[in-house]
Design a protein around this motif. Sequence first.
Motif, PDB file in Angstrom:
ATOM      1  N   ALA A  25       0.872  -1.174   0.000  1.00  0.00           N
ATOM      2  CA  ALA A  25       0.000   0.000   0.000  1.00  0.00           C
ATOM      3  C   ALA A  25       0.907   1.221   0.000  1.00  0.00           C
ATOM      4  CB  ALA A  25      -0.914  -0.003   1.218  1.00  0.00           C
ATOM      5  N   VAL A  26       0.819   2.015  -1.059  1.00  0.00           N
ATOM      6  CA  VAL A  26       1.740   3.134  -1.247  1.00  0.00           C
ATOM      7  C   VAL A  26       0.937   4.424  -1.384  1.00  0.00           C
ATOM      8  CG1 VAL A  26       3.652   4.044  -2.616  1.00  0.00           C
ATOM      9  CG2 VAL A  26       3.293   1.567  -2.472  1.00  0.00           C
ATOM     10  N   ILE A  27       1.292   5.424  -0.595  1.00  0.00           N
ATOM     11  CA  ILE A  27       0.655   6.741  -0.703  1.00  0.00           C
ATOM     12  C   ILE A  27       1.589   7.663  -1.480  1.00  0.00           C
ATOM     13  CG2 ILE A  27      -0.243   8.738   0.537  1.00  0.00           C
ATOM     14  CD1 ILE A  27      -0.907   6.895   2.861  1.00  0.00           C
ATOM     15  N   GLU A  34       6.629   8.935  -3.545  1.00  0.00           N
ATOM     16  CA  GLU A  34       6.218   7.974  -2.528  1.00  0.00           C
ATOM     17  C   GLU A  34       6.422   8.611  -1.161  1.00  0.00           C
ATOM     18  OE1 GLU A  34       7.771   3.998  -4.979  1.00  0.00           O
ATOM     19  OE2 GLU A  34       8.883   4.745  -3.243  1.00  0.00           O
ATOM     20  N   VAL A  35       5.353   8.770  -0.408  1.00  0.00           N
ATOM     21  CA  VAL A  35       5.490   9.400   0.908  1.00  0.00           C
ATOM     22  C   VAL A  35       5.274   8.405   2.045  1.00  0.00           C
ATOM     23  CG1 VAL A  35       4.919  11.706   0.110  1.00  0.00           C
ATOM     24  CG2 VAL A  35       3.085  10.199   0.827  1.00  0.00           C
ATOM     25  N   LYS A  36       4.631   7.274   1.753  1.00  0.00           N
ATOM     26  CA  LYS A  36       4.463   6.261   2.789  1.00  0.00           C
ATOM     27  C   LYS A  36       4.214   4.915   2.125  1.00  0.00           C
ATOM     28  CE  LYS A  36       2.650   5.922   7.463  1.00  0.00           C
ATOM     29  NZ  LYS A  36       1.711   6.473   8.458  1.00  0.00           N
ATOM     30  N   ILE A  37       4.879   3.890   2.623  1.00  0.00           N
ATOM     31  CA  ILE A  37       4.752   2.541   2.063  1.00  0.00           C
ATOM     32  C   ILE A  37       4.527   1.555   3.204  1.00  0.00           C
ATOM     33  CG2 ILE A  37       5.858   0.717   0.718  1.00  0.00           C
ATOM     34  CD1 ILE A  37       7.639   2.862  -0.535  1.00  0.00           C
ATOM     35  N   ALA A  38       3.538   0.694   3.036  1.00  0.00           N
ATOM     36  CA  ALA A  38       3.301  -0.391   3.995  1.00  0.00           C
ATOM     37  C   ALA A  38       3.236  -1.705   3.224  1.00  0.00           C
ATOM     38  CB  ALA A  38       2.003  -0.158   4.758  1.00  0.00           C
ATOM     39  N   ARG A  39       3.806  -2.737   3.802  1.00  0.00           N
ATOM     40  CA  ARG A  39       3.836  -4.047   3.143  1.00  0.00           C
ATOM     41  C   ARG A  39       3.299  -5.112   4.088  1.00  0.00           C
ATOM     42  NH1 ARG A  39       8.712  -1.454   1.917  1.00  0.00           N
ATOM     43  NH2 ARG A  39       9.019  -1.019  -0.319  1.00  0.00           N
ATOM     44  N   GLN A  40       2.635  -6.105   3.498  1.00  0.00           N
ATOM     45  CA  GLN A  40       2.125  -7.222   4.279  1.00  0.00           C
ATOM     46  C   GLN A  40       2.271  -8.500   3.464  1.00  0.00           C
ATOM     47  OE1 GLN A  40       1.240  -7.407   7.391  1.00  0.00           O
ATOM     48  NE2 GLN A  40       0.614  -9.544   7.319  1.00  0.00           N
ATOM     49  N   ARG A  41       2.927  -9.497   4.036  1.00  0.00           N
ATOM     50  CA  ARG A  41       3.139 -10.754   3.323  1.00  0.00           C
ATOM     51  C   ARG A  41       1.845 -11.558   3.201  1.00  0.00           C
ATOM     52  NH1 ARG A  41       7.871 -12.259   1.679  1.00  0.00           N
ATOM     53  NH2 ARG A  41       9.747 -11.217   2.464  1.00  0.00           N
ATOM     54  N   THR A  42       1.762 -12.335   2.132  1.00  0.00           N
ATOM     55  CA  THR A  42       0.676 -13.294   1.953  1.00  0.00           C
ATOM     56  C   THR A  42       1.291 -14.679   1.777  1.00  0.00           C
ATOM     57  OG1 THR A  42       0.661 -12.823  -0.429  1.00  0.00           O
ATOM     58  CG2 THR A  42      -0.931 -11.638   0.936  1.00  0.00           C
ATOM     59  N   VAL A  43       0.458 -15.686   1.926  1.00  0.00           N
ATOM     60  CA  VAL A  43       0.942 -17.074   1.912  1.00  0.00           C
ATOM     61  C   VAL A  43       0.431 -17.796   0.681  1.00  0.00           C
ATOM     62  CG1 VAL A  43       0.901 -19.288   3.129  1.00  0.00           C
ATOM     63  CG2 VAL A  43       1.036 -17.142   4.430  1.00  0.00           C
ATOM     64  N   ALA A  66      -2.474  -3.653   5.276  1.00  0.00           N
ATOM     65  CA  ALA A  66      -1.474  -2.788   4.647  1.00  0.00           C
ATOM     66  C   ALA A  66      -1.998  -1.363   4.500  1.00  0.00           C
ATOM     67  CB  ALA A  66      -1.068  -3.351   3.289  1.00  0.00           C
ATOM     68  N   VAL A  67      -3.275  -1.233   4.106  1.00  0.00           N
ATOM     69  CA  VAL A  67      -3.861   0.097   3.946  1.00  0.00           C
ATOM     70  C   VAL A  67      -3.961   0.800   5.295  1.00  0.00           C
ATOM     71  CG1 VAL A  67      -5.966   1.360   3.328  1.00  0.00           C
ATOM     72  CG2 VAL A  67      -5.103  -0.457   1.829  1.00  0.00           C
ATOM     73  N   GLN A  68      -4.451   0.096   6.304  1.00  0.00           N
ATOM     74  CA  GLN A  68      -4.555   0.693   7.635  1.00  0.00           C
ATOM     75  C   GLN A  68      -3.190   1.176   8.127  1.00  0.00           C
ATOM     76  OE1 GLN A  68      -6.269  -2.482   9.922  1.00  0.00           O
ATOM     77  NE2 GLN A  68      -8.381  -1.830   9.544  1.00  0.00           N
ATOM     78  N   THR A  69      -2.152   0.387   7.868  1.00  0.00           N
ATOM     79  CA  THR A  69      -0.803   0.765   8.290  1.00  0.00           C
ATOM     80  C   THR A  69      -0.322   2.008   7.545  1.00  0.00           C
ATOM     81  OG1 THR A  69      -0.300  -1.568   8.751  1.00  0.00           O
ATOM     82  CG2 THR A  69       1.570  -0.055   8.531  1.00  0.00           C
TER      83      THR A  69
END
Length: 511
Positions: A25-27, A34-43, A66-69
């Motif tokens: 999720a990139v803002i 790019e001012v903020k990046i959040a990442r979340q792994r999937t399986v 990821a978006v909430q972060t």
Amino acid sequence: MNLRTVKDEKMALLCIDVGTTMVKAVIFDEEGHEVKIARQRTVVIRTLPGHSEQDMYAVWDAVVFAVQTAVHQFQDIISSVSITGQGDGCWLVDEEGKPTGPAVLWNDARAKSIVEEWDSGGLLEALYKINGNQAFPGTSSAILQWFHDNDQERLERSYKALYCTGWIYLRLTGQFSVDETDAASPYLDLEAGEYSTKIQELLNQNWVFRLLPKVKRDGSRVEPLLENVAAEMRLSPGIPVVLGPFDIPITAIGIGATEPNQACTILGTTLSTDIILDRFNPQSPVAGMTLPSGVPGTFTKSLAAMAGVEIVTWCMNLMNLTEPDELSIVANEADPGSKGLLFFPFMSPAGERAPFLDVQARGSLHGLTFEHGRPEIARAILEGMSYSIRHCLNFGSIKITELRLSGGGANSEFWCQLLADITEVPTMRSVDSELGAKGAFLVAQVELGRSLNMTQAVEKFVHVRDVFQPIPENVVKYQSFFSTYLALLERQREQWPILSAIEHQPIREGR
């Protein structure tokens, strides 16, 4: 509210890129930074040999997290959302939008025998002349045929066959939709831009039409964000959500490869080499995918190998290395050509799809002697993957002027230079770290009326970080090495059916 002309005094745009193993999720601010990046792994779930699946709700949960972060403590207002994600595969849902089972991914191999049968019957070439796409086991047509033959009950419970981005778009907007780049492979008539009844007839799949969602393309990609989802994601209800092309063509946009004869390679989960074309030629060699590029009047010729940086991880594990940079450091200790050691990078259990289709393709190291050590093996691995990329760039004798690089592998300056030497064209990297998300940002700029067209958007928002020029003495050496690679590859292909037969022989229990 006119969703296509939304303008804010201070615009921030949230872009979501749902990869195979990672959600980003990139803002971006109004200047495209790019001012903020959040990442979340999937399986990825591999419960049976050849199967590659994901829990659809788990993927959605990763998107929400990821978006909430990303938006947590972000002060500016998010004015819109744009999404992209992995392509191909099959994400089946019922009429209420609920999954009827796990998603079957693009690298799933269960339909391998179906594609082999289609190939032997001449169907693949006939299909290619309509949609410019070479079917492989992970395409939805092959997967849906597998369900038709092996799990009719799930098909009967399913209302639509979505793709990854279509699943996320459904959750965000309540709309059953598919972007034209996803729809192109396998059911779209590429020139007409509509679903092809001829393709369904050739495949004897007249039953499939009810499962195909509405196609969205330029000018129709936008729907408002649902109120309940907005609350969950801490966003404003009703803001526009843009359905972007899937990750391969949208990454080409994000790195600025949007004009004919430009090219880019994603050094990621797949080695995807994309060439921008100004027209679709049904008589061109049968290879890869020909997709609407997301830029009117052009197409993306995508030759996406089944295995990418996963090969790097495999090699690192064998050598007990912990960081990807370590492999480049080790490889740099060897001379170009790796003392005659050649690597064929066809490591996926599903075989290969680019620059050729062969479900029996297998990887191998050739020329091993006691004189080869870790440096030569490491360099041969990277050289072999680079030869495969050049092989893709040779498609249709198109003259490429530059190669733009993205993906995790592009973090290696050694590999970027190696690719320049082997492909004989300058390679370059962008200042942005998340090119799929950047492509989603650029698509949204045009779709929401903030840029007149993609050319204007790319000129304003895409910036090159560095360029790697081919080293003349290495170019000469690799011309010879690449010729040897191609010659041995043809001989290797003769051996793959034998190796495949051995692989599938039943194991006899000893007394």
